[in-house]
Scaffold this motif. Structure first.
Motif, PDB file in Angstrom:
ATOM      1  N   PRO A 146      89.143  60.519 -24.210  1.00 61.89           N
ATOM      2  CA  PRO A 146      88.189  59.628 -24.875  1.00 61.89           C
ATOM      3  C   PRO A 146      87.905  58.346 -24.090  1.00 61.89           C
ATOM      4  CG  PRO A 146      90.309  59.628 -26.006  1.00 61.89           C
ATOM      5  CD  PRO A 146      90.348  60.753 -25.030  1.00 61.89           C
ATOM      6  N   ASN A 147      88.735  58.071 -23.093  1.00 57.36           N
ATOM      7  CA  ASN A 147      88.525  56.867 -22.280  1.00 57.36           C
ATOM      8  C   ASN A 147      87.629  57.143 -21.072  1.00 57.36           C
ATOM      9  OD1 ASN A 147      89.128  54.055 -21.882  1.00 57.36           O
ATOM     10  ND2 ASN A 147      90.376  54.646 -20.117  1.00 57.36           N
ATOM     11  N   THR A 148      86.983  58.311 -21.054  1.00 60.23           N
ATOM     12  CA  THR A 148      86.117  58.703 -19.940  1.00 60.23           C
ATOM     13  C   THR A 148      84.647  58.670 -20.348  1.00 60.23           C
ATOM     14  OG1 THR A 148      87.801  60.154 -18.947  1.00 60.23           O
ATOM     15  CG2 THR A 148      85.508  60.578 -18.351  1.00 60.23           C
ATOM     16  N   VAL A 149      83.820  58.151 -19.453  1.00 59.92           N
ATOM     17  CA  VAL A 149      82.366  58.216 -19.615  1.00 59.92           C
ATOM     18  C   VAL A 149      81.826  59.124 -18.517  1.00 59.92           C
ATOM     19  CG1 VAL A 149      80.195  56.958 -19.647  1.00 59.92           C
ATOM     20  CG2 VAL A 149      82.245  55.886 -20.571  1.00 59.92           C
ATOM     21  N   ILE A 150      81.166  60.221 -18.911  1.00 59.90           N
ATOM     22  CA  ILE A 150      80.588  61.170 -17.946  1.00 59.90           C
ATOM     23  C   ILE A 150      79.140  60.761 -17.669  1.00 59.90           C
ATOM     24  CG2 ILE A 150      80.129  63.590 -17.436  1.00 59.90           C
ATOM     25  CD1 ILE A 150      82.093  64.309 -19.694  1.00 59.90           C
ATOM     26  N   VAL A 151      78.793  60.646 -16.399  1.00 61.64           N
ATOM     27  CA  VAL A 151      77.440  60.217 -16.035  1.00 61.64           C
ATOM     28  C   VAL A 151      76.778  61.249 -15.123  1.00 61.64           C
ATOM     29  CG1 VAL A 151      76.028  58.416 -14.989  1.00 61.64           C
ATOM     30  CG2 VAL A 151      78.114  57.792 -16.209  1.00 61.64           C
ATOM     31  N   ASP A 152      75.606  61.679 -15.522  1.00 60.36           N
ATOM     32  CA  ASP A 152      74.798  62.618 -14.742  1.00 60.36           C
ATOM     33  C   ASP A 152      74.005  61.802 -13.720  1.00 60.36           C
ATOM     34  OD1 ASP A 152      72.830  64.451 -13.835  1.00 60.36           O
ATOM     35  OD2 ASP A 152      72.978  65.580 -15.709  1.00 60.36           O
ATOM     36  N   MET A 153      74.260  62.036 -12.439  1.00 65.87           N
ATOM     37  CA  MET A 153      73.592  61.272 -11.384  1.00 65.87           C
ATOM     38  C   MET A 153      72.335  61.972 -10.865  1.00 65.87           C
ATOM     39  SD  MET A 153      75.189  58.478 -11.272  1.00 65.87           S
ATOM     40  CE  MET A 153      74.169  57.832  -9.954  1.00 65.87           C
ATOM     41  N   ARG A 154      71.723  62.805 -11.705  1.00 64.87           N
ATOM     42  CA  ARG A 154      70.498  63.493 -11.316  1.00 64.87           C
ATOM     43  C   ARG A 154      69.310  62.927 -12.083  1.00 64.87           C
ATOM     44  NH1 ARG A 154      71.406  69.222 -12.994  1.00 64.87           N
ATOM     45  NH2 ARG A 154      72.121  68.088 -14.839  1.00 64.87           N
ATOM     46  N   ASN A 155      68.122  63.438 -11.779  1.00 65.63           N
ATOM     47  CA  ASN A 155      66.903  62.961 -12.407  1.00 65.63           C
ATOM     48  C   ASN A 155      66.645  63.660 -13.749  1.00 65.63           C
ATOM     49  OD1 ASN A 155      66.514  61.463 -10.019  1.00 65.63           O
ATOM     50  ND2 ASN A 155      65.542  63.218  -9.047  1.00 65.63           N
ATOM     51  N   HIS A 156      65.703  63.117 -14.514  1.00 60.86           N
ATOM     52  CA  HIS A 156      65.456  63.609 -15.872  1.00 60.86           C
ATOM     53  C   HIS A 156      65.095  65.083 -15.928  1.00 60.86           C
ATOM     54  CE1 HIS A 156      61.019  64.157 -15.999  1.00 60.86           C
ATOM     55  NE2 HIS A 156      61.039  63.292 -15.012  1.00 60.86           N
ATOM     56  N   TYR A 157      64.288  65.564 -14.963  1.00 62.38           N
ATOM     57  CA  TYR A 157      63.855  66.961 -14.994  1.00 62.38           C
ATOM     58  C   TYR A 157      64.984  67.919 -14.653  1.00 62.38           C
ATOM     59  CZ  TYR A 157      63.268  65.889 -10.021  1.00 62.38           C
ATOM     60  OH  TYR A 157      63.465  65.463  -8.727  1.00 62.38           O
ATOM     61  N   GLU A 158      66.039  67.409 -14.020  1.00 60.75           N
ATOM     62  CA  GLU A 158      67.211  68.229 -13.726  1.00 60.75           C
ATOM     63  C   GLU A 158      68.105  68.352 -14.960  1.00 60.75           C
ATOM     64  OE1 GLU A 158      68.917  67.414  -9.594  1.00 60.75           O
ATOM     65  OE2 GLU A 158      67.698  65.628  -9.947  1.00 60.75           O
ATOM     66  N   SER A 159      68.423  67.214 -15.566  1.00 60.31           N
ATOM     67  CA  SER A 159      69.321  67.240 -16.733  1.00 60.31           C
ATOM     68  C   SER A 159      68.638  67.816 -17.965  1.00 60.31           C
ATOM     69  CB  SER A 159      69.830  65.827 -17.041  1.00 60.31           C
ATOM     70  OG  SER A 159      68.776  64.938 -17.338  1.00 60.31           O
ATOM     71  N   GLU A 160      67.312  67.871 -17.950  1.00 61.98           N
ATOM     72  CA  GLU A 160      66.576  68.422 -19.090  1.00 61.98           C
ATOM     73  C   GLU A 160      66.925  69.885 -19.335  1.00 61.98           C
ATOM     74  OE1 GLU A 160      61.930  68.884 -20.687  1.00 61.98           O
ATOM     75  OE2 GLU A 160      62.338  68.136 -18.665  1.00 61.98           O
ATOM     76  N   VAL A 161      67.182  70.640 -18.279  1.00 61.98           N
ATOM     77  CA  VAL A 161      67.460  72.073 -18.434  1.00 61.98           C
ATOM     78  C   VAL A 161      68.952  72.397 -18.433  1.00 61.98           C
ATOM     79  CG1 VAL A 161      65.242  72.809 -17.492  1.00 61.98           C
ATOM     80  CG2 VAL A 161      67.196  72.478 -15.945  1.00 61.98           C
ATOM     81  N   GLY A 162      69.797  71.427 -18.060  1.00 63.73           N
ATOM     82  CA  GLY A 162      71.228  71.696 -18.045  1.00 63.73           C
ATOM     83  C   GLY A 162      72.035  70.457 -17.730  1.00 63.73           C
ATOM     84  N   HIS A 163      73.174  70.314 -18.380  1.00 58.58           N
ATOM     85  CA  HIS A 163      74.025  69.140 -18.145  1.00 58.58           C
ATOM     86  C   HIS A 163      75.399  69.382 -18.745  1.00 58.58           C
ATOM     87  CE1 HIS A 163      73.454  68.062 -22.384  1.00 58.58           C
ATOM     88  NE2 HIS A 163      72.166  68.339 -22.190  1.00 58.58           N
TER      89      HIS A 163
END
Length: 345
Positions: A146-163
């Motif tokens: 719970p002390n972890t923050v996961i951050v997607d370092m990709r663009n919106h169109y990438e994370s839109e289909v999978g993350h």
């Protein structure tokens, strides 16, 4: 010998699609000071072309970033050649998760200012002071903390289909833009564990060093990115915390990591995560389109573009003449022509 492929792209694409040659899609990168990028680029082109390698490679003073496909029969020869370059010896090769061998149709090697456009002044911070690299097992353990923050370092169109589940997904068009957005979003979480990921790892190499420079102490990055993670969870029988598709920057436009479909067709809103480029050569907008809409709009993003491609080629060229599309690449998934897009979510 010519060091560029000047053949018609449409003919090359058709040749690639009908070729019976089995190919392997590979990506790799390496930060390394290259004294003369142009000479290195030319020598690399000659070497790779001899093995019928196709793909897109960026070379800069700071290193190399490559996405390629190699004939299966030439894979060992390719590795021998690549590893003979002393600073690329045993470089990690990310093998595609879902591969039809149709990822690229020609070899293109470009000399750039940077291998990833990040907008950073590398002289202002220690780019080698990167976050801790973690494998899939450690990533999962950190993700459950719970002390972890996961951050997607990709663009919106990438994370839109999978993350990854519970990941922070910045609504950005470029990596350059994302660095500042992530820094601002994470200011109140400097005491937490920052767990970053991207497609193959290259963006996190620079981003993790930048975040440490900004005062974040516990910075982690997924080694080999989503591609390596998917292979490790399968090989080791681990829980797969990635949902949907992994967007890739080649003709495939995506490789499935889980069966979940988390996106929608940009034209009708039906569940769909298949990216395509508008068939109108004067547009080429990247968007998500289901099979039904592909038939209805003839592979185009709008009725207007669908009409344009019915015109004679000469008329189409006339319409495109003098029109500067600008950085159309940054409008991926964002257009007034498509009804259901990332902006509406």
């Amino acid at each position: 010998m010519p060091l560029h492929n000047r053949q018609d792209g449409r003919l090359l694409k058709e040749k690639m699609r009908t070729s019976p040659v089995k190919r392997v899609t590979i990506s790799f990168y390496k930060y390394h000071h290259i004294t003369d990028p142009q000479n290195f680029r030319d020598a690399l082109y000659k070497g790779l072309e001899s093995f019928d390698v196709m793909g897109r490679i960026y070379v800069a003073l700071e290193g190399i970033n490559a996405q390629i496909s190699v004939p299966e029969s030439q894979l060992d020869n390719f590795k021998t050649y690549l590893y003979s370059i002393h600073w690329l010896d045993q470089v990690r090769l990310n093998i595609a998760v879902q591969d039809d061998g149709k990822s690229f149709f020609k070899l293109k090697i470009l000399v750039r200012k940077k291998i990833v456009a990040d907008g950073l002044d590398d002289a202002s911070f220690d780019v080698t002071d990167q976050g801790t690299h973690v494998d899939a097992k450690t990533f999962n353990a950190l993700a459950d903390d719970p002390n972890t923050v996961i951050v997607d370092m990709r663009n919106h169109y990438e994370s839109e289909v999978g993350h990854f589940k519970n990941a922070v997904r910045p609504d950005v068009d470029t990596f350059r833009e994302e660095l500042q957005v992530v820094e601002d979003l994470m200011k109140e979480h400097k005491d937490k564990q920052l767990l970053m990921y991207c497609t193959g790892g290259i963006r996190c190499e620079k981003a993790s060093a930048w975040m440490k420079h900004q005062g974040f102490k516990n910075v982690f990055q997924l080694n080999g990115g989503i591609i390596k993670y998917a292979q490790e969870v399968k090989a080791e029988g681990l829980e797969n915390k990635f949902i949907g598709k992994n967007f890739v920057f080649d003709e495939r436009l995506g490789e499935r990591i889980s069966d979940d479909i988390i996106a929608s067709c940009h034209q009708c809103g039906a569940p769909c995560d298949d990216h395509t480029n508008c068939k109108n050569d004067g547009c080429h907008l990247l968007f998500i389109q289901c099979k039904s809409c592909a038939e209805k709009f003839n592979g185009c993003c709008s009725p207007e573009c669908a009409h344009v491609i019915t015109l004679p080629e000469e008329a189409q060229r006339e319409l495109r003449k003098g029109v500067n599309k600008g950085r159309q690449v940054f409008r991926k998934g964002r257009s007034e022509n498509i009804r259901f897009n990332a902006v509406d979510e």
